[in-house]
Design a protein around this motif. Structure first.
Motif, PDB file in Angstrom:
ATOM      1  N   ALA A  53       0.995  -1.235   0.133  1.00 43.26           N
ATOM      2  CA  ALA A  53       0.121   0.132  -0.003  1.00 43.26           C
ATOM      3  C   ALA A  53       0.824   1.083   0.222  1.00 43.26           C
ATOM      4  CB  ALA A  53      -1.070   0.064   1.229  1.00 43.26           C
ATOM      5  N   PRO A  54       0.247   2.227  -0.538  1.00 43.34           N
ATOM      6  CA  PRO A  54       1.143   3.575  -0.351  1.00 43.34           C
ATOM      7  C   PRO A  54       1.685   3.778   1.352  1.00 43.34           C
ATOM      8  CG  PRO A  54      -0.835   3.983  -1.373  1.00 43.34           C
ATOM      9  CD  PRO A  54      -0.787   2.871  -0.848  1.00 43.34           C
ATOM     10  N   ARG A  55       2.985   4.128   1.240  1.00 47.05           N
ATOM     11  CA  ARG A  55       3.644   4.380   2.499  1.00 47.05           C
ATOM     12  C   ARG A  55       4.097   3.067   3.107  1.00 47.05           C
ATOM     13  NH1 ARG A  55       2.938   9.628   4.514  1.00 47.05           N
ATOM     14  NH2 ARG A  55       1.509  10.775   3.793  1.00 47.05           N
ATOM     15  N   TYR A  56       3.872   2.043   2.415  1.00 48.81           N
ATOM     16  CA  TYR A  56       4.377   0.901   2.994  1.00 48.81           C
ATOM     17  C   TYR A  56       4.977  -0.138   1.860  1.00 48.81           C
ATOM     18  CZ  TYR A  56       1.139   1.869   6.877  1.00 48.81           C
ATOM     19  OH  TYR A  56       0.507   2.432   7.908  1.00 48.81           O
ATOM     20  N   ARG A  57       6.280   0.432   1.832  1.00 50.81           N
ATOM     21  CA  ARG A  57       7.033  -0.223   0.704  1.00 50.81           C
ATOM     22  C   ARG A  57       7.784  -1.392   1.275  1.00 50.81           C
ATOM     23  NH1 ARG A  57       8.330   3.356  -3.652  1.00 50.81           N
ATOM     24  NH2 ARG A  57       6.987   5.433  -3.311  1.00 50.81           N
ATOM     25  N   TRP A  58       8.351  -2.235   0.588  1.00 53.21           N
ATOM     26  CA  TRP A  58       9.300  -3.150   1.041  1.00 53.21           C
ATOM     27  C   TRP A  58      10.565  -2.471   1.642  1.00 53.21           C
ATOM     28  CZ3 TRP A  58       7.121  -7.902   1.422  1.00 53.21           C
ATOM     29  CH2 TRP A  58       6.255  -7.946   0.523  1.00 53.21           C
ATOM     30  N   ARG A  59      10.941  -2.972   2.861  1.00 55.38           N
ATOM     31  CA  ARG A  59      11.997  -2.432   3.532  1.00 55.38           C
ATOM     32  C   ARG A  59      13.272  -3.156   3.050  1.00 55.38           C
ATOM     33  NH1 ARG A  59      10.337  -2.656   9.406  1.00 55.38           N
ATOM     34  NH2 ARG A  59      12.010  -1.405   9.662  1.00 55.38           N
ATOM     35  N   ARG A  60      14.447  -2.566   3.612  1.00 53.19           N
ATOM     36  CA  ARG A  60      15.624  -3.165   3.198  1.00 53.19           C
ATOM     37  C   ARG A  60      16.037  -3.950   4.449  1.00 53.19           C
ATOM     38  NH1 ARG A  60      19.027   1.861   0.719  1.00 53.19           N
ATOM     39  NH2 ARG A  60      17.334   2.842  -0.592  1.00 53.19           N
ATOM     40  N   SER A  61      16.680  -5.010   4.129  1.00 52.35           N
ATOM     41  CA  SER A  61      17.121  -6.171   5.344  1.00 52.35           C
ATOM     42  C   SER A  61      18.751  -5.978   5.322  1.00 52.35           C
ATOM     43  CB  SER A  61      16.997  -7.432   4.606  1.00 52.35           C
ATOM     44  OG  SER A  61      17.611  -7.999   3.711  1.00 52.35           O
ATOM     45  N   ARG A  62      19.006  -6.682   6.485  1.00 55.13           N
ATOM     46  CA  ARG A  62      20.357  -6.446   6.722  1.00 55.13           C
ATOM     47  C   ARG A  62      21.438  -7.036   5.939  1.00 55.13           C
ATOM     48  NH1 ARG A  62      21.207  -9.112  12.535  1.00 55.13           N
ATOM     49  NH2 ARG A  62      23.156  -8.611  12.154  1.00 55.13           N
ATOM     50  N   TRP A  63      20.804  -7.874   4.627  1.00 52.18           N
ATOM     51  CA  TRP A  63      21.575  -8.424   3.867  1.00 52.18           C
ATOM     52  C   TRP A  63      21.886  -7.414   2.707  1.00 52.18           C
ATOM     53  CZ3 TRP A  63      18.735 -11.150   6.988  1.00 52.18           C
ATOM     54  CH2 TRP A  63      19.151 -12.413   7.682  1.00 52.18           C
ATOM     55  N   ARG A  70      29.931  -4.802   9.166  1.00 54.75           N
ATOM     56  CA  ARG A  70      29.416  -3.619   8.633  1.00 54.75           C
ATOM     57  C   ARG A  70      28.488  -3.673   7.530  1.00 54.75           C
ATOM     58  NH1 ARG A  70      33.478  -0.264   8.255  1.00 54.75           N
ATOM     59  NH2 ARG A  70      33.437   0.495  10.349  1.00 54.75           N
ATOM     60  N   PRO A  71      29.057  -4.780   6.482  1.00 50.00           N
ATOM     61  CA  PRO A  71      28.063  -4.754   5.305  1.00 50.00           C
ATOM     62  C   PRO A  71      26.701  -5.625   5.777  1.00 50.00           C
ATOM     63  CG  PRO A  71      30.402  -5.377   4.736  1.00 50.00           C
ATOM     64  CD  PRO A  71      30.318  -5.294   6.476  1.00 50.00           C
ATOM     65  N   PHE A  72      26.565  -6.219   6.862  1.00 49.02           N
ATOM     66  CA  PHE A  72      25.509  -6.920   7.323  1.00 49.02           C
ATOM     67  C   PHE A  72      24.561  -6.319   8.231  1.00 49.02           C
ATOM     68  CE2 PHE A  72      28.969  -9.880   6.155  1.00 49.02           C
ATOM     69  CZ  PHE A  72      28.169 -10.444   5.133  1.00 49.02           C
ATOM     70  N   GLN A  73      24.887  -4.875   8.471  1.00 48.62           N
ATOM     71  CA  GLN A  73      24.070  -3.951   9.399  1.00 48.62           C
ATOM     72  C   GLN A  73      23.187  -3.194   8.689  1.00 48.62           C
ATOM     73  OE1 GLN A  73      24.100  -4.597  12.530  1.00 48.62           O
ATOM     74  NE2 GLN A  73      26.002  -6.038  12.477  1.00 48.62           N
ATOM     75  N   TYR A  74      22.045  -2.674   9.316  1.00 52.12           N
ATOM     76  CA  TYR A  74      21.508  -1.619   8.560  1.00 52.12           C
ATOM     77  C   TYR A  74      22.065  -0.493   8.555  1.00 52.12           C
ATOM     78  CZ  TYR A  74      17.284  -4.719   9.627  1.00 52.12           C
ATOM     79  OH  TYR A  74      16.549  -5.844   9.800  1.00 52.12           O
ATOM     80  N   GLN A  75      21.981   0.277   7.338  1.00 47.01           N
ATOM     81  CA  GLN A  75      22.710   1.402   7.159  1.00 47.01           C
ATOM     82  C   GLN A  75      21.634   2.620   6.972  1.00 47.01           C
ATOM     83  OE1 GLN A  75      25.935   1.305   7.003  1.00 47.01           O
ATOM     84  NE2 GLN A  75      26.065  -0.751   6.997  1.00 47.01           N
ATOM     85  N   GLY A  76      21.995   3.586   7.289  1.00 42.80           N
ATOM     86  CA  GLY A  76      21.217   4.753   7.290  1.00 42.80           C
ATOM     87  C   GLY A  76      21.927   5.884   6.123  1.00 42.80           C
TER      88      GLY A  76
END
Length: 1787
Positions: A317-327, A751-757
């Motif tokens: 739905a709008p505002r509910y996109r697929w989120r990024r994972s730690r991978w 670090r490559p497997f952490q959530y990035q901002g």
């Protein structure tokens, strides 16, 4: 303080951490189903639909066979071959297919729906073994679905099936029978009827086209009626009982029974609703995101752009996109296997709420089957393929070992791995060198031998002559030489002998060579030459090929991976190795990459600080001894050369001078040489700085080592340009411990497997705009957003929907580091885990992005800082009063800004500063008064000034600024504010407690200072008041002060006048005395002359003149002061006008200033609230607290954000597992916190109001509750988890017109219960199942005009209770059961209401209500049978049956409850709801305790006596607690009540009282075996109570102790006075002896402690026997006392307490009449009927007496309209008037 933490917090019901929630789901068991039922009930059809909807795997034999054949597996090929041969598939193979499927990876993730097991076939495995197999499945079934269908209905359905021989499709009778198809046509009405008619016409056309197909349909042999009946009978005979046992062992909450007579669509819809009501979640499906046909091309996109593009594919739905994972973009499957591979866009998938990119089709298939093992912790984790490079002594080995220990890996030292290969190469080289040296040595020896042939003879002759001469000379020498020479000769002789021997051997060898003419490898010279060659070859270094390095490493890694597949739980399959001492040359790394052994992480250790000072120091310390030795050698050598040069120069200079004095010169030279030696001895090493190294040439080789590595690394570094393949990490080794280096390595690797901002970019803004536009287009905005709303409201609504981070719109860095609510700026926004964080500045954003995990919430929400409040207003608005009140109420500090400044100045000036503290008009008078006092005391003004002047107070710069601020409102500099204001935000106790700051800021500069300093409050409250109100407040104190000052001024003036007069009088008196003294002196000097020339008569006149002269002098010297002109004093009216003007001007100036302050604070995003302070004090305080309530009451949820969504969107999210269902399921958390135990009702009218909070979806029954939850979600999830929902089953009974239907409809309306009357159940069966056997039987009875039998009616009720509402919410029986037989039938069907309510209503009220309803029935279209006669008959029938029903339910189930139906319907409803809630609460508590293995009370649980006896524990009916604690045998069988009963470990135990029950519930283990201290005696050792008949039947056995009561005797300490005869009515048999007791109390005491009272002996002396006395033989008083005194006393006592007054009778008549009724009602000689009759008359008499009291209280003097009177007033007034002239005895 206001935000003081509670001592104990309940844990959050839902997990707060999103990662922990996902982990819990990945570890959870998927939902598994098992469908059972008779053959042909539609199990497969329902299973297919349900598995497809619930996203689980459908497992059925036929489906599995088709799947394997389609996939062409080995088993499928074998099955297909069997089918081609016409053979059946073996049961063993089918069972193996089922078990393999259940144990497969996809079932482990999605769950299964098993159909067809247990099976009727027992060839391979018996039915009990099948049941046991189901119970022992790795994934046991959670839900058992039992489809029930009567045999005849099922037989009729199956026998109507036909099959198409060509296609194999099976047709139902409704599909091929034209008569049934015609019946199914619905009635046609209007337009809808026309449309349906067109559809039917189309269906008819299709049917006409398929007539040929239908004509070819045939019956299958298994569908013949006799075969169908046989299958059903076989199922019932062999499989039904095991299946029922399986169902009984299953949790009844997860048992679903369906009516097999319904069609598959109805069953499917019912199943879905039932599963949703249970709170079960759908299987989580992996969705493929990218489709090359549908989506745009994404070629060329990588990294962030690729993830942005994928996040919008197949968006929920709008505002509910697929989120990024730690991978990120890495493949999770490859990572689990130990390889870091970049995922491909064509294999991108969405799972839960995140997206993943897979690297290949194979990985995609594995991930879609079961993603759990690839996502479970500890993944994502680097495979640990690491290479550590660095110069010598940089710590490579230490870092390698640390990494290996961290990841349970192994270090591969290349220098050690290559040793075997070097040794092998060395050995090969040595062998080759030996062969070559042997060949060359043989050739050389041969040449030598040939050259020596010709010279042998000559050599031998010369040697002989030489030896003879030598011997002669030796003899002469022996005589002349010393002993030493002899010793030398003796030493040389053996050598000569050896030489001779060697020469002899050589000759022999030569002779032999001459003879053999051949030299071999064994030749001595050859061997010697070979040995020398081998020594040279040994010193030569050997190198191996590059492939050898790669091969050695590959073999070592392969062996390690095979031996250590599980390095730790969840570790990647491949990896865990660390490479050390691998050559840093590019030539070695390129083959490594080609072989696929390139490490994922390359760590380069460097020392770039201070030009490698740290590393050089380490190398120097490591080689310190060698370097120092070289330095000393070099220095000595240089010193020696220098000394030699100096010596030669001096010699040349002194040659001429020292020729004559050679000896002295030589001595000087020797001295110089000695001095040189001394200088040489004084050589010292150069000083080495701490942590450094000496700058000497000997360090250059060390520098060259580092330089060589750096050059090699520069060549090697370009090889690692792709960060997705190799992660290069540079580590500075200077001054770092190994732990610090390891931490940096781990951080770099993970670090490559952490959530990035990332910072918010224009693309993020565009995405948000797209979402808003999509919401507008889809019409998904809230209804509040109407067209009339302004743009600001729309922006605010969009802001509410924005996904903020854990700190909401506040800066997370300021909150974490400073514990301050600093509103963030949009310009400095960042995104982390798809949530927006607003930072205060660019530095804060940078700090946040460097380590965002430090600023977000995990297990608990972020804790809000203490409340900081600004209270600002003009003078007189009440700031201080309200601030002090708020501080006390909120338990925070009150800080008054100006008072704080005054305190600072008081310490120096000892007075307050400001215009309001100045004393006008008094200062000058005080100075003058002081001067006058000085004069009066004799001090001069000059001396006073010199000695009395005080020293001026010296103020600091800051204090001067404060003084100017207080006096002239000059702004305070920032330095002063830093010293004052900052501490209130940063220092204790204000930092942790909070405060109310009063009067700051009051200028724009101060507000700007707060913004610049980052001092932000929670809210700023502005107190606004009208000028007139402020004037009314400030004027009275100012006027009083003015009046007081004026009074003081007048007093001072009068005092000055008095003092001046006093001083003048004193001066005059003093001067007069001086003048008189002078005059006297003058008189003494002039006395003789005066005597001589004066006369006596003139003396008096002269004296008077002199006095007058003195007075004149005094008058001249001390003239009277003229009165000063009075200054024109200000009048009170003028002062009032002046003060009003000043207050108004000050108020206006303050208002303007505060308005600017308000604008400045709003620009800083500080919430500002304006409150009208002109109102009354309590109103202003109420407004204050209301505006602050959100910050105080909901402070724990200050940062929490909730998002209301539509029900359809919430259902979609739950279906695809984008969001998780809350642990509350369909419970309303708000209602649950309020004590609600009945699950909220959901239907189309009230579907529920969903809300998203973090990763969960919550459902609410009303919008109000949802809004309440949104204000403080933490409050409502911090409560115990909801207990299991219990479907409600209650029965409401009562006479006609008692309100049964009203109560039932109330439950239906409020809680959604199914209201069932017996008529409704029968009509439901007739309408929905008209072709069933039951419906046909009912029709036959109805057509004959007969009443439907109770057994058929109960069967209809049983079918109706299979409805979804009945199974999930509950059912209320309206007026059923009406007879005892119906209650028995209900119990036979296991239908037992948890509560049976009897609405008690007298017949008179029944008739009155019937009369009222008959008046209202005129508007009804049908006649109502509410005549008085019918109601009387119905009520009579009810009264006859209700007593039996009540006795049955009270005795059997203890679930009866009487309700007074004469009360209002609201009271009756509330009473019933209260009882139902209490019962449900008991049941829920029971289920929870039993599930936890604890003891639970079972009172009011409808337990039958038979069930109780069958499940009694080891103590039977005796109390285990009394036996354990006191050793008492308390028999609880005397009462059938289970009020003090409990269940533990599947057994029931009865206790004696509530105290014993509480003790048992607290620790049941210590009261039951094996821990029970006292076991229950055997039955023969238990006391048994006897009746009179039992005692007589025991004749000739007599009572023990000659009939005396043993209990009385023992308790009386066996005294003579304690001997009392027992009564035969109280007899007990114990140990084959009979005891009789004085009373029931003594009997019960013996029953409890028989061991204490049995087997006692009587004394020798016994009291005489007492003969009975006849009552008629007593005297009058005795006769009356023993005969009628008791009854009369009770009657007189009751009439005295009641004091009755009957309408229209006197008090005396009323009292006598009551006594008469009382004696009749309680006469034991009367029959039960007579007593009940007069009791009823007495109750009616009392009710009539109460009419007077009631009417006296309710009647008023003024007339009231009927609608304003009490409900029952008219009825009671009519009853009162009807008693006139009525004899009460005739009623």
């Amino acid at each position: 303080m206001a935000q003081r933490e509670n001592a104990h917090h309940l844990p959050l019901a839902d997990t707060f951490d999103e990662d922990e929630t996902e982990r819990a789901f990945l570890l959870s068991k998927p939902t598994c189903f098992l469908i059972v039922g008779k053959p042909g009930t539609g199990k497969v059809t329902l299973g297919k639909k349900l598995s497809q909807s619930w996203n689980c795997i459908f497992i059925e034999a036929k489906e599995l066979i088709n799947e394997h054949i389609k996939r062409e597996t080995a088993q499928g090929i074998m099955i297909q071959e069997l089918l081609y041969k016409g053979q059946s598939v073996q049961d063993e193979l089918i069972m193996q297919l089922i078990v393999d499927k259940i144990n497969s990876a996809e079932v482990a993730h999605h769950g299964y729906l098993l159909c067809g097991l247990p099976s009727l076939c027992e060839e391979f495995i018996k039915i009990p073994e099948q049941i046991e197999l189901i119970k022992n499945f790795k994934l046991k079934p959670d839900i058992i679905i039992n489809i029930k269908c009567p045999d005849k209905d099922l037989s009729r359905r199956l026998s109507g099936l036909k099959q198409d021989p060509g296609t194999g499709r099976v047709y139902k009778r409704e599909e091929w029978d034209p008569i049934l198809k015609e019946r199914k046509k619905p009635p046609q009405e209007g337009e809808e009827g026309d449309e349906e008619e067109e559809e039917l016409e189309e269906e008819e056309e299709e049917f006409d086209n398929s007539k040929e197909v239908l004509s070819q349909l045939v019956y299958r042999p298994e569908d013949f009626p006799e075969n169908v009946d046989e299958r059903i009978w076989l199922y019932k005979d062999t499989l039904l009982r095991p299946v029922e046992d399986l169902i009984i062992d299953h949790n009844p909450q997860y048992l679903i029974e369906l009516d097999g007579n319904k069609n598959s669509d109805e069953l499917f819809a019912s199943m879905l609703s039932r599963l949703e009501s249970l709170g079960l979640r759908h299987g989580a499906v992996v969705m493929k995101l990218y489709s090359s046909e549908e989506e745009d091309s994404v070629e060329g996109l990588e990294g962030d752009e690729l993830m942005r593009t994928l996040s919008s594919y197949r968006m929920i739905a709008p505002r509910y996109r697929w989120r990024r994972s730690r991978w990120g973009t890495l493949c999770p499957v490859a990572l689990k296997e130990g390889y870091i591979k970049k995922g491909l866009v064509e294999f991108a998938v969405g799972f839960l709420d995140k997206m993943y990119a897979l690297s290949s089709e194979e990985s995609l298939i594995k991930f879609m089957q079961n993603p759990r093992p690839y996502l479970l912790p500890p993944m994502p984790l680097p495979p640990c393929k690491v290479a550590v490079l660095g110069p010598k002594s940089s710590g490579k080995t230490t870092v390698c070992n640390s990494i290996a220990n961290k990841y349970s890996g192994k270090v591969f030292d290349m220098s050690v791995l290559i040793i075997p290969y070097l040794e092998e190469a060395k050995q090969s080289a040595m062998v080759k060198a030996c062969e070559e040296a042997t060949e060359k040595a043989i050739e050389a020896v041969k040449e030598k031998l040939q050259k020596e042939k010709s010279l042998i003879a000559e050599a031998d002759q010369k040697e002989t002559e030489h030896e003879g001469e030598h011997d002669e000379m030796s003899r002469q020498a022996d005589e002349n030489n010393s002993e030493k020479e002899e010793l030398d000769r003796t030493e040389k002789t053996p050598v000569q002998e050896e030489e001779l021997i060697e020469k002899t051997e050589e000759r022999s060898v030569i002779d032999e060579s001459d003879q053999a003419e051949e030299v071999t490898a064994q030749h001595p010279e050859v061997r010697q030459m070979v040995e020398e060659a081998m020594k040279l070859a040994q010193d030569i270094s050997v190198t191996v090929n590059l492939d050898v390095y790669i091969s050695a490493l590959d073999k070592a890694i392969t062996k390690f991976n095979e031996e250590n597949k599980e390095r730790f739980p969840g570790a990647p399959t491949v990896g865990g190795w660390v490479l050390d001492n691998f050559p840093s040359s590019l030539n070695y790394w390129m083959p490594l990459a080609e072989k696929g052994l390139l490490p994922d992480t390359v760590i380069c250790l460097k020392n770039s600080a201070d030009n490698g000072k740290y590393l050089l120091n380490r190398l120097y310390l490591l080689n310190e001894q060698e370097i120092n030795s070289n330095i000393l050698h070099r220095l000595r050598k240089e010193r020696t050369r220098k000394v030699q040069e100096e010596q030669e120069a001096r010699k040349q200079e002194e040659v001429l001078r020292l020729q004559e004095e050679e000896k002295e010169g030589l001595e000087d030279i020797q001295q110089h040489m000695d001095g040189a030696e001394v200088m040489q001895e004084e050589i010292v090493l150069p000083e080495v700085p701490k942590g450094g190294y000496p700058e000497v040439p000997e360090i250059e080789p060390l520098k060259q080592l580092i330089q060589t590595f750096n050059e090699e690394w520069q060549l090697l570094e370009p090889m690692f340009t792709d960060p997705n393949l190799v992660n290069v990490t540079f580590l500075e080794v200077a001054d770092k411990e190994p732990e610090k280096l390891l931490q940096e390595v781990v951080t770099s690797m993970e670090r490559p497997f952490q959530y990035q901002g990332w910072e918010v970019t224009s693309q993020d803004i565009d995405e948000e705009a797209e979402d808003i536009q999509a919401e507008l287009e889809a019409g998904e905005e809230e209804e509040e957003g109407k067209e009339e709303e302004e743009e600001e409201a729309e922006e605010d609504d969009n802001d509410k929907k924005k996904h903020y981070g854990d700190s909401k719109h506040f800066c997370p860095v300021a909150l974490k580091d400073k514990n301050m609510l600093h509103p963030g700026q949009v310009d400095y926004a960042a995104i982390y885990r798809e949530k927006t964080y607003h930072c205060s500045n660019s530095e804060a954003r940078k700090k946040f992005l460097e380590n965002p995990q430090n600023y977000v919430a995990y297990e608990e929400p972020l804790q809000a800082p203490p409340l900081r409040l600004l209270l600002i207003g003009t003078s007189g608005s009440g700031k201080t009063v309200h601030s002090r009140w708020l501080a006390g109420k909120l338990e925070i500090f009150h800080i008054q800004f100006k008072e704080r400044l005054q305190e600072i100045m008081l310490s120096k000036l000892e007075k307050k500063i400001g215009p309001e503290f100045e004393e006008n008009g008094v200062g000058n008078d005080s100075e003058e008064e002081a001067m006058l006092l000085g004069l009066e005391n004799g001090y001069a003004d000059k001396n006073k000034k010199e000695n009395g002047t005080e020293e001026d107070v010296v103020l600091t710069k800051e204090e001067e600024a404060i003084k100017l601020y207080l006096a002239d409102n000059e702004p305070l500099p920032a330095e002063v504010l830093d010293q004052l204001v900052v501490d209130w935000w940063t220092q204790e106790p204000f930092h942790s407690a909070g405060f109310v700051l009063d009067g700051f800021p009051c200028t724009v500069e101060e507000a700007q200072y707060m913004g610049d300093s980052g001092l932000f409050p929670d809210i700023a409250v502005f107190l606004e008041a009208d000028e007139s109100d402020i004037c009314d407040r400030l004027l009275p104190p100012r006027l009083a002060k003015w009046q007081e000052q004026r009074r003081k001024k007048e007093v001072h003036k009068q005092r000055l006048r008095d003092m001046k007069k006093k001083i003048r009088d004193a001066q005059i008196a003093k001067r007069r005395a001086e003048l008189l003294a002078e005059q006297k002196i003058n008189e003494e000097q002039m006395g003789p002359k005066i005597t001589k020339f004066s006369e006596d008569d003139d003396e008096e006149e002269e004296e008077d003149e002199e006095i007058d002269n003195i007075e004149l002098i005094l008058a001249e010297e001390f003239p009277e002061e003229e009165e000063e002109e009075q200054e024109e004093e200000e009048q009170e009216e003028d002062a009032i006008e002046r003060m009003k003007t000043e207050i108004g001007e000050k108020c206006e100036a303050d208002a303007e200033s505060l308005e600017s302050v308000k604008e400045e604070l709003q620009s800083l995003m500080i919430p500002c609230v304006a409150i009208n302070a002109s109102r009354k004090l309590h109103i202003v305080r109420f407004q204050l607290f209301e505006n602050l309530k959100h910050f105080v009451a909901n402070r724990e949820s200050l940062f929490e954000k909730c998002y209301p969504v539509r029900l359809s969107l919430a259902s979609k999210m739950l279906h695809v597992s984008y969001k998780h269902p809350s642990i509350f399921g369909r419970w309303d958390p708000v209602k649950l916190s309020q004590g609600e135990v009945i699950k909220p009702f959901r239907n189309q009218e009230n579907p529920g109001y969903p809300l998203i909070y973090r990763q969960y979806i919550y459902l609410f029954s009303t919008k109000e509750n949802r809004d309440i939850f949104m204000r403080n979600p933490i409050k409502f999830i911090r409560q115990p988890k909801p207990q299991p929902s219990v479907p409600i089953r209650i029965a409401v009974l009562g006479p006609p017109k008692s309100g049964k239907t009203t109560v039932a409809k109330m439950f239906t309306r409020i809680y959604g219960l199914q209201r069932l009357s017996i008529g409704d159940a029968i009509r439901s069966v007739l309408e929905s199942q008209h072709n069933t056997e039951l419906a046909l039987d009912i029709k036959s009875h109805l057509e004959k005009g007969m009443v439907v039998p109770d057994d058929l009616a109960v069967r209809c009720l049983e079918i109706a209770m299979m409805d979804l509402t009945c199974n999930t919410t509950g059912v209320v029986f309206d007026g059923y059961p009406a007879t005892k037989q119906q209650a028995d039938l209900l119990e036979a069907c296991s239908i037992i209401p948890i509560k049976v309510f009897d609405l008690e209503l007298p017949v008179k009220e029944v008739l009155n209500r019937g009369l009222q309803d008959s008046k209202d029935a005129k508007s009804k279209p049908y006649p109502v049978h509410d005549s008085a006669q019918i109601l009387t008959v119905r009520n009579s029938n009810y009264k006859q049956e209700i007593s039996r029903i009540k006795d049955y339910y009270v005795k059997q189930h203890q679930n009866g409850c009487e309700v007074d139906a004469t009360r209002s319907k609201w009271w009756v409803s509330n009473k019933i709801i209260e009882e139902v809630r209490a019962s449900i609460n008991q049941i829920q508590t029971y289920l929870e305790k039993i599930k936890e293995g604890r003891a639970a009370a079972v009172a009011d649980f409808c337990i039958t006596p038979n069930e109780l006896l069958s499940r009694l524990g080891e103590f039977g009916q005796y109390c285990p607690v009394s036996l354990a604690q006191r050793g008492e045998l308390v028999d609880c069988s005397l009462t059938s009540s289970l009020q003090f009963a409990a269940e533990f470990r599947g057994h029931y135990y009865k206790m004696a009282s509530q105290e014993e029950l509480d003790a048992f519930l607290e620790a049941p283990e210590i009261y039951v075996p094996p821990l029970a201290p006292r076991p229950l005696p055997p039955p023969e050792m238990l006391p048994k109570k006897l009746t009179v008949a039992d005692v007589k039947s025991k004749f000739p056995k007599t009572a023990e102790m000659k009939g005396y009561c043993p209990v009385t005797y023992v308790d009386g300490k066996k005294r003579y006075e304690a001997l009392y005869s027992g009564h035969i009515e109280y007899a007990v048999e114990y140990r084959d002896k009979i005891y009789i007791f004085e009373s029931e109390e003594k009997l019960q005491r013996f029953m409890r402690l028989p061991e204490k009272y049995w087997n006692h002996k009587l004394p020798s002396k016994l009291p005489p026997k007492m003969e009975p006395i006849m009552l008629t033989s007593l005297p009058l008083t005795g006769y009356l006392e023993q005969g009628g005194a008791t009854a009369l006393i009770k009657a007189l006592n009751d009439v005295g307490c009641l004091k009755p007054k009957y309408p229209f009778l006197s008090v005396k008549q009323s009292a006598l009449l009551y006594i008469a009724y009382h004696l009749k009602a309680y006469n034991p000689r009367n029959s039960d009927y007579i007593r009940k009759r007069y009791k009823k008359k007495m109750e009616q008499f009392v009710e009539s007496c109460q009419l007077i009291t009631y009417l006296g209280n309710k009647m008023t003097r003024k007339y009231k309209e009927p609608q304003r009177r009490p409900i029952d007033f008219d009825h009671k007034m009519q009853s009162f008037l009807s008693l006139r002239n009525v004899d009460p005895a005739c009623i």
